[in-house]
Design a protein around this motif. Sequence first.
Motif, PDB file in Angstrom:
ATOM      1  N   GLN A   1      -4.930   7.831   9.951  1.00 54.61           N
ATOM      2  CA  GLN A   1      -4.102   8.007  10.843  1.00 54.61           C
ATOM      3  C   GLN A   1      -3.128   6.707  10.757  1.00 54.61           C
ATOM      4  O   GLN A   1      -2.153   6.460  11.319  1.00 54.61           O
ATOM      5  CB  GLN A   1      -4.090   8.935  11.532  1.00 54.61           C
ATOM      6  CG  GLN A   1      -4.727  10.354  11.977  1.00 54.61           C
ATOM      7  CD  GLN A   1      -5.016  11.060  13.517  1.00 54.61           C
ATOM      8  OE1 GLN A   1      -4.912   9.724  14.421  1.00 54.61           O
ATOM      9  NE2 GLN A   1      -5.832  11.855  13.321  1.00 54.61           N
ATOM     10  N   CYS A   2      -3.816   5.757  10.802  1.00 57.81           N
ATOM     11  CA  CYS A   2      -2.803   4.988  11.362  1.00 57.81           C
ATOM     12  C   CYS A   2      -3.527   3.882  10.115  1.00 57.81           C
ATOM     13  O   CYS A   2      -3.856   3.457   9.058  1.00 57.81           O
ATOM     14  CB  CYS A   2      -3.937   3.063  12.344  1.00 57.81           C
ATOM     15  SG  CYS A   2      -4.706   4.916  13.793  1.00 57.81           S
ATOM     16  N   GLN A   3      -2.186   2.547  10.699  1.00 60.78           N
ATOM     17  CA  GLN A   3      -2.030   1.284   9.946  1.00 60.78           C
ATOM     18  C   GLN A   3      -2.837   0.655   9.485  1.00 60.78           C
ATOM     19  O   GLN A   3      -4.004   0.473  10.292  1.00 60.78           O
ATOM     20  CB  GLN A   3      -0.728   0.541  10.418  1.00 60.78           C
ATOM     21  CG  GLN A   3       1.118   1.357   9.824  1.00 60.78           C
ATOM     22  CD  GLN A   3       1.951   0.723  10.806  1.00 60.78           C
ATOM     23  OE1 GLN A   3       1.891  -0.630  11.265  1.00 60.78           O
ATOM     24  NE2 GLN A   3       2.779   1.557  10.621  1.00 60.78           N
ATOM     25  N   THR A   4      -2.562  -0.196   8.586  1.00 60.24           N
ATOM     26  CA  THR A   4      -4.157  -1.437   8.107  1.00 60.24           C
ATOM     27  C   THR A   4      -3.843  -2.440   8.805  1.00 60.24           C
ATOM     28  O   THR A   4      -5.639  -2.816   9.305  1.00 60.24           O
ATOM     29  CB  THR A   4      -3.157  -1.923   6.889  1.00 60.24           C
ATOM     30  OG1 THR A   4      -3.026  -0.804   5.680  1.00 60.24           O
ATOM     31  CG2 THR A   4      -4.149  -2.796   6.597  1.00 60.24           C
ATOM     32  N   LYS A   5      -3.189  -2.926   9.992  1.00 64.28           N
ATOM     33  CA  LYS A   5      -3.775  -3.658  10.719  1.00 64.28           C
ATOM     34  C   LYS A   5      -4.353  -3.222  11.561  1.00 64.28           C
ATOM     35  O   LYS A   5      -5.224  -3.924  12.433  1.00 64.28           O
ATOM     36  CB  LYS A   5      -2.469  -4.271  11.409  1.00 64.28           C
ATOM     37  CG  LYS A   5      -2.287  -4.685  12.913  1.00 64.28           C
ATOM     38  CD  LYS A   5      -0.853  -5.570  13.042  1.00 64.28           C
ATOM     39  CE  LYS A   5      -0.950  -6.674  14.667  1.00 64.28           C
ATOM     40  NZ  LYS A   5      -0.098  -6.970  14.986  1.00 64.28           N
ATOM     41  N   SER A   6      -4.162  -1.824  12.287  1.00 64.12           N
ATOM     42  CA  SER A   6      -5.166  -1.822  13.928  1.00 64.12           C
ATOM     43  C   SER A   6      -6.576  -0.780  13.193  1.00 64.12           C
ATOM     44  O   SER A   6      -7.756  -1.113  13.976  1.00 64.12           O
ATOM     45  CB  SER A   6      -4.185   0.079  13.864  1.00 64.12           C
ATOM     46  OG  SER A   6      -3.522  -0.602  14.047  1.00 64.12           O
TER      47      SER A   6
END
Length: 332
Positions: free
Chosen positions: A228-233
């Motif tokens: 669900q989240c982007q790479t940064k998270s």
Amino acid sequence: MATAWEEVAQAGKEKRRELVLQGKEISKRIDKGGLDINIYRLVSLNYLEISGTTLSTIDSDVQKLENLTALVLCNNQLTNLPDEVGKLSKLKLLNVSNNKLESVPEVIGQLCELDTLNLGMNMLKSVPPVGSLKNLHIFNVSGNELEALPEGIFDSSLGHLSQIDAADNYITELGVEVNNLPHLNTLDLSNNKLTTVPTSLSLCAKLKELNMKGNKFKDRRFGKMVDQCQTKSVLEYLHNIWKKENQSSGKSGGKDKKKKKGKKAKDEVEDIIKNMVSILRFDDDVGVEVKVTPQVLSVRQYIVCCIVRDLKLDSKFKSFITLQVILDNLFG
């Protein structure tokens, strides 16, 4: 010698640097009499592409094309590559994706100038060591049957490696040495058999695109973040775990100093409390009324107040501030 195909004859006559053969017409010729062997006489070629055909073998004479910098043999029916491919010392691009390769010769590791190696969409169960490919930028082994990435893929000598695509395999583990790749920008390990990921992955400073969907991670929260989240998270989550692991791993050098410093500050605070400060408690019906405006209440819902009287700080001001911070941490 067999009559050369028109395209091959023209390329030889004009000493062309590039030759592209693809499609149904080329397939018909290959089915009828095999690949035109005159191709291997075109020693001036830099770029050779034979794609989208029924080609199943490449002759060992490919080594004669010593000036090749790009060899594209994608979307064919290749079942093997000759060892002589390893003698193409100027090769920067090798694309043999979407074939029927079950193995790749060890000599691939001798192609030291290789920039891009695409082995995707084959039937590979293993790939030879790649640690010697010091100029490698792009590595693609997606859509195979690998249970592990090749030996040397995380060697620190692969300082230029920026893209690794190993999606749709059976890979069960990602090496902790992944952070040895300072320029890793894209990592795709989607649809594999990973259950854990090394927290050292969070140390890949330039990693911007991470895809690990389709794996069953033991850490369910991490699995949800991957989906669900982007790479940064995702990397921040891993990095927080990495910090905790390293704090408890016995790396005590600076930690001991912090402990000593903290003990010293604590001792100073205790001295202040003993020698300078008297703490009084008011009864419930006696004391000082503190009024809090709505503006302050919106910022701090809970406030601890104290009144200091007849206290000369002088040189103890720094210690007093230290005490204030500690009290704030205790009650704030």
